[in-house]
Design an enzyme around this catalytic site. Sequence first.
Site, mmCIF file in Angstrom:
data_model
loop_
_atom_site.group_PDB
_atom_site.id
_atom_site.type_symbol
_atom_site.label_atom_id
_atom_site.label_comp_id
_atom_site.label_asym_id
_atom_site.label_seq_id
_atom_site.Cartn_x
_atom_site.Cartn_y
_atom_site.Cartn_z
ATOM 1 N N CYS A 225 33.954 36.744 35.830
ATOM 2 C CA CYS A 225 32.997 36.197 36.789
ATOM 3 C C CYS A 225 33.539 34.861 37.284
ATOM 4 C CB CYS A 225 31.620 36.027 36.149
ATOM 5 S SG CYS A 225 30.347 35.448 37.285
ATOM 6 N N CYS B 80 31.317 34.292 45.697
ATOM 7 C CA CYS B 80 31.730 35.270 44.683
ATOM 8 C C CYS B 80 33.232 35.188 44.405
ATOM 9 C CB CYS B 80 31.350 36.689 45.081
ATOM 10 S SG CYS B 80 31.603 37.892 43.768
#
Length: 337
Positions: free
Chosen positions: A90, A253
């Site tokens: 992530c 992201c």
Amino acid sequence: MNKGTFFCIDAHTCGNPVRLVTSGHPNLKGESMSEKRQSFLAEHDWIRQGLMFEPRGHDMMSGAFLYPPCSDNADASILFIETSGCLPMCGHGTIGAVTAAIEAGLLSPKTPGKLVIDVPAGQINVEYGMQDNKVTFVKVYNVAAYLAYQNITLNIPGLGELNVDISYGGNYYVIVEPQQHFPGIDVWSAAEILRWSPIVRAIASETVNCQHPEDPTVNGVSHVLWTGTPQNENSDGANAVFYGDKAIDRSPCGTGTSARMAQLFARGKLAIGDDYTHESYIGSQFIGHIEDTVILDTPQGKITAIKPSIQGWAKVFGKNCITIDDDDPYALGFTVK
């Protein structure tokens, strides 16, 4: 028994939440973070559910645990948690967790300004800047990213055919560019993105098999990256990344930016050394960069993957103590369909 007390530092990375859990870490089995991830999912997933879902979290909630390093050369390990599970990697979570940990004195790097971190997807390098005891930026040198499938046609009931690519940047992404049945994220509302994303992801998962060539536990399409016209003149691209059941990433992201750069590299639209300023659905930005390339052996044969980096920022805004107790009927949280 599902009972525990967890001290947390709450932050956001370019708008998307990151909850760094600083106590209550379960003991995980395994030598690598990939193995420890499987241990957490099998034996301790109630912690993730309690901390990420309502009423203690929400649809967009994501977080992280810091663990000791798995490798001799590393400074720490990170386990990522969110509403959809435990991600292999992530990017926004790394930026937020590193920012919160450095500012709280929970991380002591061997070399100031630099970190080596073990994550379930592999090992990453991190650089960060400091001013007035605040972290000003975090640059993540991500795992290798590659275009897994190109020009896949998905027949979406009620919408029509979509031509998509599927790319890996730490997680597998369906990438949807503007076309006949998708005008772009600058035209679609958030409600439309949330409506169609689960259907697109499900059909893509039925259509192709995504499994990382070096770690079979990293598999399956988990995200949908919709593209469109940026809001900012200095952005090279814009996205709305769907994850979990009902979440649109408020940050640009990190793994999605890596997957997007890998796709554009494979298409000949980016090269080694190029920057790619990627914009989120709310207009915040990450600076992506193609550092180098590496050859990966995949079921489709040898392919050239990129070694991407992503730079962004995070802000700490709160600290809290969260309890999870069996006497609460919603100890494991809930979602509203």
